[in-house]
Design an enzyme around this catalytic site. Structure first.
Site, short mmCIF file in Angstrom:
data_model
loop_
_atom_site.label_atom_id
_atom_site.label_comp_id
_atom_site.label_asym_id
_atom_site.label_seq_id
_atom_site.Cartn_x
_atom_site.Cartn_y
_atom_site.Cartn_z
N SER A 1 0.83 -1.20 0.00
CA SER A 1 0.00 0.00 0.00
C SER A 1 0.87 1.25 0.00
O SER A 1 1.60 1.54 0.95
CB SER A 1 -0.92 0.01 1.23
OG SER A 1 -1.64 1.21 1.23
N ASP B 1 -4.34 4.08 -2.54
CA ASP B 1 -5.47 4.58 -1.75
C ASP B 1 -5.86 6.00 -2.16
O ASP B 1 -5.12 6.95 -1.91
CB ASP B 1 -5.08 4.60 -0.26
CG ASP B 1 -5.00 3.20 0.32
OD1 ASP B 1 -6.00 2.47 0.26
OD2 ASP B 1 -3.92 2.85 0.84
N MET C 1 -8.31 9.00 -1.41
CA MET C 1 -9.20 9.50 -0.34
C MET C 1 -9.60 10.94 -0.65
O MET C 1 -8.79 11.70 -1.19
CB MET C 1 -8.49 9.46 1.00
CG MET C 1 -7.93 8.10 1.36
SD MET C 1 -7.26 8.12 3.04
CE MET C 1 -6.46 6.52 3.11
N MET D 1 -11.67 5.48 -1.79
CA MET D 1 -12.42 5.89 -0.59
C MET D 1 -12.95 7.29 -0.89
O MET D 1 -12.54 8.29 -0.28
CB MET D 1 -11.49 5.86 0.63
CG MET D 1 -11.19 4.44 1.08
SD MET D 1 -9.72 4.31 2.10
CE MET D 1 -8.47 4.21 0.84
N MET E 1 -12.01 -4.56 5.05
CA MET E 1 -11.15 -3.64 5.80
C MET E 1 -11.05 -4.09 7.26
O MET E 1 -12.06 -4.35 7.91
CB MET E 1 -11.68 -2.22 5.71
CG MET E 1 -11.50 -1.68 4.30
SD MET E 1 -11.03 0.05 4.26
CE MET E 1 -9.43 0.04 5.06
N GLY F 1 -9.00 5.40 6.13
CA GLY F 1 -8.58 6.80 6.25
C GLY F 1 -7.10 6.99 6.54
O GLY F 1 -6.51 7.95 6.07
N PHE F 2 -6.52 6.05 7.27
CA PHE F 2 -5.13 6.26 7.69
C PHE F 2 -4.36 4.95 7.72
O PHE F 2 -4.93 3.90 8.00
CB PHE F 2 -5.09 6.89 9.09
CG PHE F 2 -5.79 8.23 9.14
CD1 PHE F 2 -5.11 9.39 8.78
CD2 PHE F 2 -7.13 8.31 9.48
CE1 PHE F 2 -5.76 10.62 8.78
CE2 PHE F 2 -7.80 9.53 9.48
CZ PHE F 2 -7.11 10.70 9.13
N GLY G 1 -1.11 2.68 9.37
CA GLY G 1 -0.51 2.51 10.68
C GLY G 1 -1.46 2.23 11.83
O GLY G 1 -1.08 2.37 12.99
N ASP H 1 -7.27 -5.46 4.21
CA ASP H 1 -6.54 -4.18 4.21
C ASP H 1 -6.58 -3.54 5.59
O ASP H 1 -7.66 -3.20 6.08
CB ASP H 1 -7.22 -3.26 3.17
CG ASP H 1 -6.47 -1.96 2.95
OD1 ASP H 1 -5.32 -1.84 3.40
OD2 ASP H 1 -7.05 -1.07 2.28
N GLY I 1 -3.57 -2.87 9.04
CA GLY I 1 -2.95 -3.45 10.23
C GLY I 1 -2.28 -4.79 10.02
O GLY I 1 -2.05 -5.52 10.99
N SER J 1 2.26 0.38 6.16
CA SER J 1 3.30 0.78 7.12
C SER J 1 4.25 -0.36 7.46
O SER J 1 5.44 -0.13 7.69
CB SER J 1 2.66 1.35 8.39
OG SER J 1 1.76 0.43 8.94
C1 DX5 Z 1 -6.36 2.72 5.04
C2 DX5 Z 1 -5.88 2.21 3.70
C3 DX5 Z 1 -4.87 1.14 3.76
C4 DX5 Z 1 -3.61 1.53 4.45
C5 DX5 Z 1 -3.19 0.35 5.24
O1 DX5 Z 1 -7.56 3.39 4.89
O2 DX5 Z 1 -6.97 1.73 2.93
O3 DX5 Z 1 -4.57 0.63 2.46
O4 DX5 Z 1 -2.55 1.91 3.63
O5 DX5 Z 1 -2.10 0.73 5.98
P1 DX5 Z 1 -1.43 -0.19 7.07
O6 DX5 Z 1 -0.95 -1.42 6.37
O7 DX5 Z 1 -0.35 0.67 7.60
O8 DX5 Z 1 -2.50 -0.49 8.09
ZN ZN Z 2 -6.46 0.66 1.13
#
Ligand code: DX5
Ligand code: ZN
Length: 226
Positions: free
Chosen positions: A9, A36, A38, A70, A139, A144-145, A147, A177, A179, A200
């Protein structure tokens, strides 16, 4: 034989050097790229769009690019992302006025069609859509983020979706997707995921080759469900 795919990602890559980062992570052994998009409306963050996807293609990136949209609304951006070189496009169930029509539009544009489910989205939304989807993205964090921490309740949802895919008799990939790290990637795959998306966990490490090899070592212990 089928195998588990590791999708890197780009959200956690250095955006100032995105072309170079995308190439490095592919050279390091990733199977594909996860992109991603957003919009600060569907999710509370703003990232990259079709112009950046097209720039990656111009830079010379040949890998499959899965665009995770997103954003809301979706239909115009589906067309823009397909022209920008997306391989597959994943939309969120809540983001489209007519999910079936949007999935069909993705295929009409020559891309693989994916449907994403937020942690609170019920698997019931998949009903009646199996012949319209190439990919389901579950998901395991709130979108949104990068890490964030994997939500453990999602393991059961992954198993449930894997069973639904098997029962449908269709060839549909199951991507997870959010963590995913070296220490839980095997458990996620064991629950039924065949595409493991990690941001991450890869880009925050200095050596992408090492972390991807370690992920593969973990995946080697898992027998494929598909
Ligand atoms: C979050 C994204 C993910 C994100 C996952 O909304 O859709 O693709 O990059 O990031 P990690 O692998 O750090 O959780
Ligand atoms: Zn994603």
């Amino acid at each position: 034989m089928n195998k588990h795919l590791i999708s890197a990602s780009l959200l956690s890559a250095d955006f100032a050097r995105l072309g170079e980062e995308a190439q490095s992570v592919m050279d390091a052994g990733a199977d594909m790229l996860h992109f991603d998009a957003m919009d600060n409306h569907f999710v509370p963050n703003l990232t990259i769009g079709p112009l950046v996807c097209a720039a990656l293609r111009r830079y010379g990136i040949q890998a499959n690019i899965n665009v995770h949209m997103m954003v809301q609304p979706v239909d115009r951006l589906i067309v823009d992302f397909s022209k920008a070189g997306a391989t597959s496009i994943t939309i969120h169930y809540e983001a489209s006025e007519n999910v079936e029509r949007s999935l069909m539009l993705i295929r009409q544009q020559g891309c693989k069609a994916g449907l994403a489910l937020k942690p609170e989205t019920s698997v019931r939304c998949l009903e009646g859509l199996y012949d319209k989807m190439d990919l389901i993205l579950v998901m395991s964090v709130n979108p949104g983020f990068g890490g964030q921490t994997f939500i453990p309740e999602i393991f059961d949802k992954i198993k449930h979706v894997r069973n639904l895919i098997s029962a449908s008799g269709r060839h549909i990939s199951l991507a997870v997707d959010g963590g995913i790290k070296i220490n839980n990637i095997a458990e996620v795959a064991n629950a039924g995921a065949d595409v493991l998306i990690a941001g991450s966990a890869i880009f925050n490490e200095p050596d992408y080759t090492k972390v991807i090899a370690e992920m593969r070592e973990q995946l080697a212990t898992v027998s494929p469900h598909f």
